[in-house]
Design a protein around this motif. Structure first.
Motif, PDB file in Angstrom:
ATOM      1  N   LEU A 196      65.472  45.881  59.411  1.00  0.00           N
ATOM      2  CA  LEU A 196      64.620  45.619  58.253  1.00  0.00           C
ATOM      3  C   LEU A 196      63.209  45.369  58.758  1.00  0.00           C
ATOM      4  O   LEU A 196      62.917  44.321  59.342  1.00  0.00           O
ATOM      5  N   ALA A 197      62.331  46.357  58.573  1.00  0.00           N
ATOM      6  CA  ALA A 197      60.949  46.280  59.064  1.00  0.00           C
ATOM      7  C   ALA A 197      60.035  45.851  57.926  1.00  0.00           C
ATOM      8  O   ALA A 197      59.905  46.559  56.922  1.00  0.00           O
ATOM      9  N   LEU A 198      59.389  44.695  58.093  1.00  0.00           N
ATOM     10  CA  LEU A 198      58.509  44.151  57.069  1.00  0.00           C
ATOM     11  C   LEU A 198      57.061  44.380  57.484  1.00  0.00           C
ATOM     12  O   LEU A 198      56.627  43.904  58.523  1.00  0.00           O
ATOM     13  N   CYS A 199      56.343  45.116  56.669  1.00  0.00           N
ATOM     14  CA  CYS A 199      54.923  45.409  56.880  1.00  0.00           C
ATOM     15  C   CYS A 199      54.629  45.809  58.315  1.00  0.00           C
ATOM     16  O   CYS A 199      53.710  45.301  58.940  1.00  0.00           O
ATOM     17  N   GLY A 200      55.427  46.732  58.829  1.00  0.00           N
ATOM     18  CA  GLY A 200      55.220  47.218  60.183  1.00  0.00           C
ATOM     19  C   GLY A 200      54.119  48.256  60.240  1.00  0.00           C
ATOM     20  O   GLY A 200      53.424  48.532  59.265  1.00  0.00           O
ATOM     21  N   ASP A 201      53.955  48.854  61.394  1.00  0.00           N
ATOM     22  CA  ASP A 201      52.879  49.814  61.603  1.00  0.00           C
ATOM     23  C   ASP A 201      53.394  50.981  62.419  1.00  0.00           C
ATOM     24  O   ASP A 201      54.504  50.947  62.944  1.00  0.00           O
ATOM     25  N   ALA A 202      52.571  51.996  62.552  1.00  0.00           N
ATOM     26  CA  ALA A 202      52.891  53.150  63.376  1.00  0.00           C
ATOM     27  C   ALA A 202      51.664  53.466  64.210  1.00  0.00           C
ATOM     28  O   ALA A 202      50.757  54.157  63.750  1.00  0.00           O
ATOM     29  N   PRO A 203      51.587  52.934  65.438  1.00  0.00           N
ATOM     30  CA  PRO A 203      50.416  53.186  66.273  1.00  0.00           C
ATOM     31  C   PRO A 203      50.170  54.682  66.446  1.00  0.00           C
ATOM     32  O   PRO A 203      51.117  55.462  66.414  1.00  0.00           O
ATOM     33  N   PRO A 204      48.888  55.107  66.660  1.00  0.00           N
ATOM     34  CA  PRO A 204      47.736  54.256  66.943  1.00  0.00           C
ATOM     35  C   PRO A 204      47.175  53.592  65.689  1.00  0.00           C
ATOM     36  O   PRO A 204      47.335  54.100  64.585  1.00  0.00           O
ATOM     37  N   LEU A 205      46.497  52.482  65.902  1.00  0.00           N
ATOM     38  CA  LEU A 205      45.973  51.682  64.804  1.00  0.00           C
ATOM     39  C   LEU A 205      44.495  51.978  64.586  1.00  0.00           C
ATOM     40  O   LEU A 205      43.665  51.082  64.461  1.00  0.00           O
ATOM     41  N   ASP A 206      44.142  53.257  64.513  1.00  0.00           N
ATOM     42  CA  ASP A 206      42.734  53.626  64.418  1.00  0.00           C
ATOM     43  C   ASP A 206      42.115  53.295  63.072  1.00  0.00           C
ATOM     44  O   ASP A 206      40.898  53.331  62.921  1.00  0.00           O
ATOM     45  N   TYR A 207      42.933  52.938  62.080  1.00  0.00           N
ATOM     46  CA  TYR A 207      42.361  52.533  60.792  1.00  0.00           C
ATOM     47  C   TYR A 207      41.492  51.293  60.943  1.00  0.00           C
ATOM     48  O   TYR A 207      40.596  51.052  60.133  1.00  0.00           O
ATOM     49  N   GLN A 208      41.746  50.488  62.000  1.00  0.00           N
ATOM     50  CA  GLN A 208      40.951  49.279  62.181  1.00  0.00           C
ATOM     51  C   GLN A 208      39.505  49.627  62.517  1.00  0.00           C
ATOM     52  O   GLN A 208      38.571  49.020  62.003  1.00  0.00           O
ATOM     53  N   LEU A 341      67.600  52.016  58.554  1.00  0.00           N
ATOM     54  CA  LEU A 341      66.335  51.282  58.590  1.00  0.00           C
ATOM     55  C   LEU A 341      65.764  51.199  57.183  1.00  0.00           C
ATOM     56  O   LEU A 341      65.625  52.223  56.504  1.00  0.00           O
ATOM     57  N   ILE A 342      65.435  49.989  56.750  1.00  0.00           N
ATOM     58  CA  ILE A 342      64.703  49.774  55.506  1.00  0.00           C
ATOM     59  C   ILE A 342      63.327  49.237  55.875  1.00  0.00           C
ATOM     60  O   ILE A 342      63.214  48.281  56.647  1.00  0.00           O
ATOM     61  N   THR A 343      62.278  49.850  55.342  1.00  0.00           N
ATOM     62  CA  THR A 343      60.927  49.325  55.527  1.00  0.00           C
ATOM     63  C   THR A 343      60.406  48.808  54.197  1.00  0.00           C
ATOM     64  O   THR A 343      60.703  49.360  53.138  1.00  0.00           O
ATOM     65  N   MET A 344      59.623  47.734  54.259  1.00  0.00           N
ATOM     66  CA  MET A 344      58.974  47.167  53.079  1.00  0.00           C
ATOM     67  C   MET A 344      57.501  46.975  53.398  1.00  0.00           C
ATOM     68  O   MET A 344      57.155  46.428  54.451  1.00  0.00           O
ATOM     69  N   GLN A 345      56.621  47.433  52.490  1.00  0.00           N
ATOM     70  CA  GLN A 345      55.187  47.386  52.744  1.00  0.00           C
ATOM     71  C   GLN A 345      54.435  47.001  51.480  1.00  0.00           C
ATOM     72  O   GLN A 345      54.708  47.544  50.402  1.00  0.00           O
ATOM     73  N   GLY A 346      53.508  46.064  51.594  1.00  0.00           N
ATOM     74  CA  GLY A 346      52.656  45.704  50.474  1.00  0.00           C
ATOM     75  C   GLY A 346      51.646  46.794  50.186  1.00  0.00           C
ATOM     76  O   GLY A 346      51.056  47.369  51.105  1.00  0.00           O
ATOM     77  N   THR A 347      51.418  47.069  48.914  1.00  0.00           N
ATOM     78  CA  THR A 347      50.518  48.169  48.549  1.00  0.00           C
ATOM     79  C   THR A 347      49.075  47.884  48.918  1.00  0.00           C
ATOM     80  O   THR A 347      48.302  48.811  49.193  1.00  0.00           O
TER      81      THR A 347
END
Length: 662
Positions: A196-208, A341-347
């Protein structure tokens, strides 16, 4: 380009509660009771052979030291803690262990010590028979999702050797720990049954880095300005002042919303809620050399407000090759899942953005593992481990559905995060957040006050950063106290704050002309009350310049100050079957026969208030004289006396007490 010093992400302190934007520190105390899971006994055999152990660092990496992992178990459970190689660990096993184990991974921490953090839903896990285990990792501050996955697997090995292989094992994490959960789902099918992945990411994190260059584009910053100006100076004196202009602000938000997945509910609110932390952290990726868009080709959507060709011609280019790739080997998400795998992400989350979950979907599809992925959006503007990120019911449903999928083969419903996003998250958002269409349909909507103004402490303007926490509390004419903020404070580009405070018509016990509402300010471990109350007017947008002083904890006089420092009590609030209590459920606190506190569950998620939890303030004698300190506080839920009591000791650390309707 001249690089100024960039501060690391700061720890936000609220009351006696510590928060971290990336999920490292403890979440709000009441939220620790969130997310129960099914207590049905597992059916799988626990006799499977143990895999070869995962290697682990022998000592902390990079000069870190290990914090003391000691902790007290919840009654009815036993605690195990200590050091494992270069990590610290915590394990908690209920006396009625059902054979299930949850391995928990925290997010990026900014402390020089390596800490262990319990699961967000620790109390409910224990109460429902689950054991849990959590590692500090041997390194932090940098992005180490791969290390987190491996060293958590090593802790699983330790657990299985010491206590026997669990009948079923699950891995979950928040923020960077959410990304590590996806990695674990790819690497450790021989240990875990589901993830259960909560607000995870997928590198690279170039959005920063894109956050900075898109704001610069909206502000009209030229390449020559960028190349010749200190980055901090450019941000603070050129970019952020330009964003005060509404048209410039809209241009920036449109660009970043497009970059992070496209128009979706609460995306704009999410930028405003999270950007102060973003301005502290994201420029560091540019300054440290981890961001390079020199050859990046941006593909923008129709709502970006500018064509891709025009943007690519004029966007600032950062040609600063990194000395190494912190998001490279060991952290890359491949999509090759070995388990459900379940992912949950805030909009609206901008600490780990919506497009990260979209990228997980693309990689899983490309790897031919789509049947093992279910994704869900939650209509929330807040990062997952902060207040209001995920509610009890949202977490509970995610874990319950994962257990049913792994153990019974019942694949749960999800959403297409690559499709129409106009109403994404509606199906899995248990309780609305302010600003959503669902919240607007509730009775009393529109009667809250929106406050904007300045904050001063001892006469000096408060400089917004991640170290402070501001919220509103209301003292009714009867002396009852209630926290009434809809969301954490937002700081505007001109340095002013913005905060929405609920009206009594929306949330019982909140703002009205017969009550007194104050802002509270948390600094250096101490709460301070604004020197003056907020002049209340339903539905108003008002200027309120709040002043705080350190000479006394409060500022409106010793008597007023002491009115706000009764005894805090918090915990889970459920019905007789263990489900989250419904909005409108009320808790009353009594000292003898005197009503000294009242909490009514809100229909909208608020700071310190979400379905399934409560956080109430029991009035001090300064507010209600008959509420004498040192006496026993008893509780009633919906008017009926329920088990459990605490001492009215005026403790600012609070008391944990789970309550249930009879």
């Amino acid at each position: 380009m001249k690089i100024g010093s960039q501060r690391a992400a700061a720890v936000v302190a609220a009351l006696s509660v510590l928060l971290v934007a990336c999920g490292g520190k403890d979440t709000p105390k009441a939220a620790q009771t969130a997310a129960s899971a099914t207590s049905k006994s597992p059916t799988a055999s626990a006799t499977r052979a143990l895999p070869s152990p995962v290697s682990i660092a022998g000592a902390p990496v990079g000069g870190f030291t290990l914090a003391d992992p000691a902790f007290e178990p919840i009654p009815g459970a036993k605690a195990d803690f200590g050091h494992l190689g270069g990590t610290a660990y915590q394990i908690e096993i209920p006396d009625n262990w059902n054979g299930r184990l949850v391995m928990y991974m925290h997010g990026n921490d900014q402390d020089a010590q390596l800490h262990v953090y319990p699961p967000i839903q620790r109390a409910d896990l224990i109460h429902n028979g689950f054991a849990w285990a959590s590692s500090s990792y041997s390194v932090n501050i940098v992005y180490v999702s791969g290390v987190a996955a491996d060293e958590t697997a090593a802790l699983w090995d330790f657990f299985a050797q010491k206590y026997g292989r669990p009948a079923h094992s699950y891995v979950m994490g928040v923020s960077m720990g959410g990304a590590a959960t996806v990695t674990s789902a790819e690497r450790y099918g021989d240990r875990y049954d589901g993830a259960l992945a909560l607000c995870g990411d997928a590198p690279p994190l170039d959005y920063q880095g894109d956050f900075v260059v898109m704001a610069a584009y909206a502000a009209g910053v030229t390449q020559s300005e960028f190349d010749s100006t200190d980055l901090s100076e450019l941000i603070n004196k050129r970019i952020r002042p330009a964003l005060v202009d509404p048209a410039t602000r809209t241009r920036f938000e449109n660009l970043f919303i497009d970059r992070t997945g496209g128009p979706r509910p609460l995306a704009r609110e999410g930028i405003r809620a999270g950007e102060e932390q973003a301005w502290e952290v994201y420029p560091g990726n540019i300054g440290s050399g981890f961001y390079n868009n020199a050859k990046k080709i941006y593909k923008l959507g129709p709502t970006a407000g500018v064509t891709s060709d025009e943007f690519n011609r004029n966007v600032l280019r950062v040609n600063n090759p990194p000395p190494n790739d912190p998001y490279g080997a060991g952290n890359v998400v491949t999509g090759k899942l070995q388990m459900p795998l379940i992912t949950m992400q805030g909009t609206g989350d901008i600490a780990t953005v919506f497009s990260g979950s979209q990228e997980v979907r693309r990689r899983v599809d490309a790897a031919g593992k789509s049947d093992l992925l279910v994704q869900r959006a939650i209509q929330s503007p807040i990062h997952c481990a902060e207040q209001s990120g995920f509610t009890t019911e949202e977490l509970k449903k995610g874990l319950d559905d994962l257990v049913a999928w792994a153990e019974q083969g019942t694949k749960p419903d999800g959403e297409d995060l690559l499709g129409d996003l106009s109403a994404i998250g509606h199906a899995f958002t248990s309780t609305p957040r302010l600003g959503s269409a669902a919240a607007a349909a509730l009775p009393g909507d529109g009667q809250h006050m929106t406050l904007r103004g300045t904050l001063t402490f001892d006469g000096q303007r408060v400089v917004p950063d991640g170290n402070i926490f501001v919220w509103a509390e209301v003292r009714t004419a009867a002396g009852m106290l209630r926290a009434c903020s809809y969301e954490p404070v937002t700081f505007l580009d001109d340095g002013r704050y913005e905060l929405s405070v609920a009206a009594d018509a929306e949330v019982s016990g909140c703002g009205s002309t017969t009550a007194r509402a104050y802002l509270l300010f948390f600094k250096d471990g101490v709460r301070h009350v604004s020197t003056q109350p907020i002049p209340w007017a339903d539905g108003a947008e008002a200027t309120f310049d709040a002043a705080f002083v350190s000479a006394q904890t409060g500022g409106a006089g010793a008597a007023t100050s002491q009115e706000f420092f009764g005894t805090e009590v918090y915990g889970s609030l459920s019905d007789a079957k263990g489900n989250s209590a419904k909005p409108g459920t009320f808790v009353e606190a009594y000292v003898g026969d005197t009503l000294c506190g009242r909490f009514v569950a809100s229909p909208v998620v608020m700071v310190f208030d979400a379905p399934g939890v409560y956080d109430m303030r029991v009035a001090a004698p300064a507010a209600i004289p008959a509420c004498a300190s040192g006496e026993t506080i008893t509780f009633r839920v919906n008017g009926v006396v329920v088990p459990g009591n605490v001492t009215h000791d005026l403790s600012r650390n609070g008391h944990a007490l789970d309550l249930a309707t009879p």
